[in-house]
Design a protein around this motif. Structure first.
Motif, PDB file in Angstrom:
ATOM      1  N   GLU A 260       0.829  -1.201   0.000  1.00  0.00           N
ATOM      2  CA  GLU A 260       0.000   0.000   0.000  1.00  0.00           C
ATOM      3  C   GLU A 260       0.863   1.250   0.000  1.00  0.00           C
ATOM      4  O   GLU A 260       0.523   2.262  -0.622  1.00  0.00           O
ATOM      5  N   GLY A 261       2.034   1.169   0.627  1.00  0.00           N
ATOM      6  CA  GLY A 261       2.897   2.344   0.709  1.00  0.00           C
ATOM      7  C   GLY A 261       3.466   2.747  -0.643  1.00  0.00           C
ATOM      8  O   GLY A 261       3.353   3.915  -1.055  1.00  0.00           O
TER       9      GLY A 261
ATOM     10  N   CYS B 141       0.771   3.989  -3.053  1.00  0.00           N
ATOM     11  CA  CYS B 141       0.359   5.369  -2.747  1.00  0.00           C
ATOM     12  C   CYS B 141       1.378   6.380  -3.274  1.00  0.00           C
ATOM     13  O   CYS B 141       1.024   7.455  -3.765  1.00  0.00           O
TER      14      CYS B 141
ATOM     15  N   GLN C   7      -8.355  -0.969   0.170  1.00  0.00           N
ATOM     16  CA  GLN C   7      -7.435  -0.445   1.182  1.00  0.00           C
ATOM     17  C   GLN C   7      -6.595   0.705   0.622  1.00  0.00           C
ATOM     18  O   GLN C   7      -6.357   1.703   1.307  1.00  0.00           O
ATOM     19  N   ILE C   8      -6.145   0.580  -0.601  1.00  0.00           N
ATOM     20  CA  ILE C   8      -5.342   1.650  -1.201  1.00  0.00           C
ATOM     21  C   ILE C   8      -6.199   2.886  -1.423  1.00  0.00           C
ATOM     22  O   ILE C   8      -5.748   4.028  -1.210  1.00  0.00           O
TER      23      ILE C   8
ATOM     24  N   GLU D 105      -8.795   3.812   0.426  1.00  0.00           N
ATOM     25  CA  GLU D 105      -9.034   4.431   1.740  1.00  0.00           C
ATOM     26  C   GLU D 105      -7.796   5.152   2.258  1.00  0.00           C
ATOM     27  O   GLU D 105      -7.910   6.179   2.936  1.00  0.00           O
ATOM     28  N   ARG D 106      -6.609   4.650   1.950  1.00  0.00           N
ATOM     29  CA  ARG D 106      -5.378   5.264   2.466  1.00  0.00           C
ATOM     30  C   ARG D 106      -4.907   6.432   1.614  1.00  0.00           C
ATOM     31  O   ARG D 106      -4.436   7.441   2.159  1.00  0.00           O
ATOM     32  N   CYS D 107      -5.032   6.336   0.311  1.00  0.00           N
ATOM     33  CA  CYS D 107      -4.457   7.347  -0.588  1.00  0.00           C
ATOM     34  C   CYS D 107      -5.510   8.221  -1.246  1.00  0.00           C
ATOM     35  O   CYS D 107      -5.153   9.207  -1.905  1.00  0.00           O
TER      36      CYS D 107
END
Length: 552
Positions: free
Chosen positions: A120-121, A124, A157-158, A160-162
């Motif tokens: 995910e990091g 992003c 998930q990506i 929601e995070r980015c």
């Protein structure tokens, strides 16, 4: 390879390819991008997929029956997305896992921070830098429901995070709907996917698809497929491209072999009809050659031919070479008598060398001692000339073979006697310079033709729109050939000519122009007579022709 196996692999025989002038297999399963057929109906699936990727980030499912052309649609989609998205393509199997999909994503987008950060990091970071990654999976129906669920969870998930996520396009058969329905309760993203259905080709699309592939492979004559052939292919294949290719190959191979057999039968029939004429012609040639050979031998063996004219015999007479000055003086001293002595006859001098001749000269009677003495005194009184005079040619009488042998025997004896006697040294002759050989004048160039009756000149071609196209019909070395072809040709365009020089020779080229597009010119080639199409007319931009004219 049998005909059945070739048809199953969509491969034509070499004879059929040569007969139709095809440069490569037209219906091969793996073909370059130029063979991809497209129309407005087929573009709808690609356009819809690109629009969904531009407007939202939901998953997209493109489905169809086996052999419908999903892999071809992926190639067309990649061409459409090139330059705007960073695409990554993966061919799935029944054993594909999420780890393999993540590894493929790293290979495609190869971020430097992928080794030190979580998935995910680094995804992003890619999205933050403005990249637009899109994952395209072929044969997605072979993925298990668990892998599809994990893939949709990672995308959520990506997002929601980015705030954004990578695009996801799944190509597969219609059975992929069962895997998506099984995970809709746990993954709502599976239910929100956009679904696009690929439909079979219609009868009109099949005809256009076959013609496009044949023209791309190099067909320049009329399309050999009839309406009945197209209807039969549509009925047998139901419009599935994977089945159309072998069916079209089978029909084209049958047409080609039938035409080849018909031509061979026509040639054999001509030989049967004219067999006696061919045999009589061959016998006549053999008899003529034999008579000529016998006549030539008879002429060579005939010895009763009349002698050649006097002028011809005189031209072949040998030149008599006078003795050198040293021998003349030696003979003079020998001839002078001592005081109180009776003069004696000098020894016979060696015969003067003569050039080879066709006739043998008759030996002359030897001179008397008194004549030789008077000749020696005359030579003493008169100074020797610096150059040897060239004696006038003497006509040689014809002699019999017996007298010729006796004369030759006597001359040989005299030459042996002279060879035993000591001879005076021969003076050195001055070297005669060899005159220079003049250079061969260069061959005169043929003047160029400025106009041909009934055809537009090159100046007219320079006035046309350079964006237009022309059909180069034929190129000959004589301008009269262009005028004859133009009189027999019936075409709805203006005929013009220009010349070009290649390897020192001039060619006169006949063109038909103007055509607004290349496709219009190709359609005009298909309407040309078959005899002219065999010469290979081709389409070229009018600007190229104008550049050739300007360069000359």
């Amino acid at each position: 390879m049998s005909a059945e196996s070739r048809a199953a692999q969509a491969v034509l025989s070499i004879e059929t390819l040569v007969y139709y002038g095809l440069k490569q297999q037209p219906f091969a399963a793996e073909a370059p991008d130029a063979f991809i057929y497209s129309d407005a109906a087929l573009d709808m699936a690609v356009n819809a997929t690109a629009n969904y990727l531009d407007n939202n980030e939901h998953g997209i499912v493109v489905k169809g029956e086996p052999g419908i052309g999903k892999s071809t649609q992926i190639r067309r989609l990649l061409q459409r997305l090139r330059g705007r998205f960073n695409t990554c393509v993966l061919a799935a199997t029944v054993t594909t896992t999420l780890a393999e999909i993540e590894h493929r994503m790293v290979e495609c987008w190869h971020p430097q921070e992928a080794a030190s950060q979580t998935e995910e990091g680094w995804l992003c970071n890619l999205l933050t830098r403005g990249l637009r990654p899109v994952l395209v999976i072929d044969d997605a129906h072979q993925l298990s429901a668990d892998v599809l669920e994990e893939l949709f969870r990672m995308q959520r998930q990506i997002r929601e995070r980015c705030g954004r996520a990578f695009g996801l396009v799944l190509f597969g058969e219609s059975s992929i709907e069962h895997q998506l329905s099984a995970i809709e309760a746990d993954v709502p993203e599976a239910a929100g996917c956009h679904s696009i259905l690929l439909r079979p080709l219609t009868r009109e699309q099949i005809a256009a698809y076959i013609d496009h592939r044949l023209r791309t492979a190099g067909l320049f004559m009329d399309n050999p497929f009839t309406d009945q052939d197209i209807a039969q292919i549509h009925e047998d294949t139901q419009g599935i491209p994977a089945a159309i290719n072998p069916a079209a190959t089978r029909i084209l191979e049958a047409h080609g072999q039938a035409e080849i057999q018909r031509e061979r039968a026509g040639q054999q029939g001509w030989l049967k009809q004219h067999r006696m004429a061919v045999i009589l012609g061959a016998l006549t040639l053999l008899l003529t050659a034999g008579l000529l050979w016998l006549l030539q031998g008879y002429i060579e063996e005939d010895s009763g031919l009349p002698p050649p004219p006097a002028e011809t015999r005189r031209a072949h007479q040998p030149l008599e070479v006078p003795p050198p000055p040293s021998l003349a003086r030696a003979s003079e001293e020998t001839v002078k008598p001592a005081p109180g002595q009776t003069p004696q006859a000098p020894a016979a001098a060696s015969p003067a060398p003569t050039l080879p001749t066709q006739a043998t000269e008759r030996p002359s009677a030897p001179a008397s001692p008194a004549d030789r003495t008077r000749a020696g005194q005359a030579e003493t009184a008169a100074p020797l000339p610096e150059t040897r005079p060239e004696p006038a040619p003497v006509q040689t009488p014809r002699v019999s073979a017996r007298k010729t042998r006796e004369a030759a025997t006597g001359a040989a004896g005299e030459q042996r006697a002279d060879r035993d006697a000591p001879s005076a040294p021969k003076p050195k002759q001055p070297a005669v310079p060899t005159p220079p050989v003049p250079d061969k004048p260069p061959a005169a160039r043929r003047p160029l033709v400025r106009s041909i009756a009934g055809l537009k000149p090159p100046a007219w071609l320079l006035q046309q729109d350079p964006k237009a196209f022309a059909i180069q019909l034929v190129a000959v070395s004589e301008p009269a050939g262009l005028a004859r072809i133009a009189r027999e040709l019936r075409i709805d365009r203006t005929l013009a000519w220009y010349h070009r020089t290649r390897n020192g020779s001039t060619l006169y080229v006949l063109v038909a122009t103007p055509y607004a597009s290349r496709s219009e010119a190709r359609q005009a080639i298909a309407r040309l007579p078959a005899s002219l199409r065999r010469s290979g007319p081709w389409v070229r931009p009018l600007k190229d022709i104008q550049d050739i004219i300007y360069a000359q």
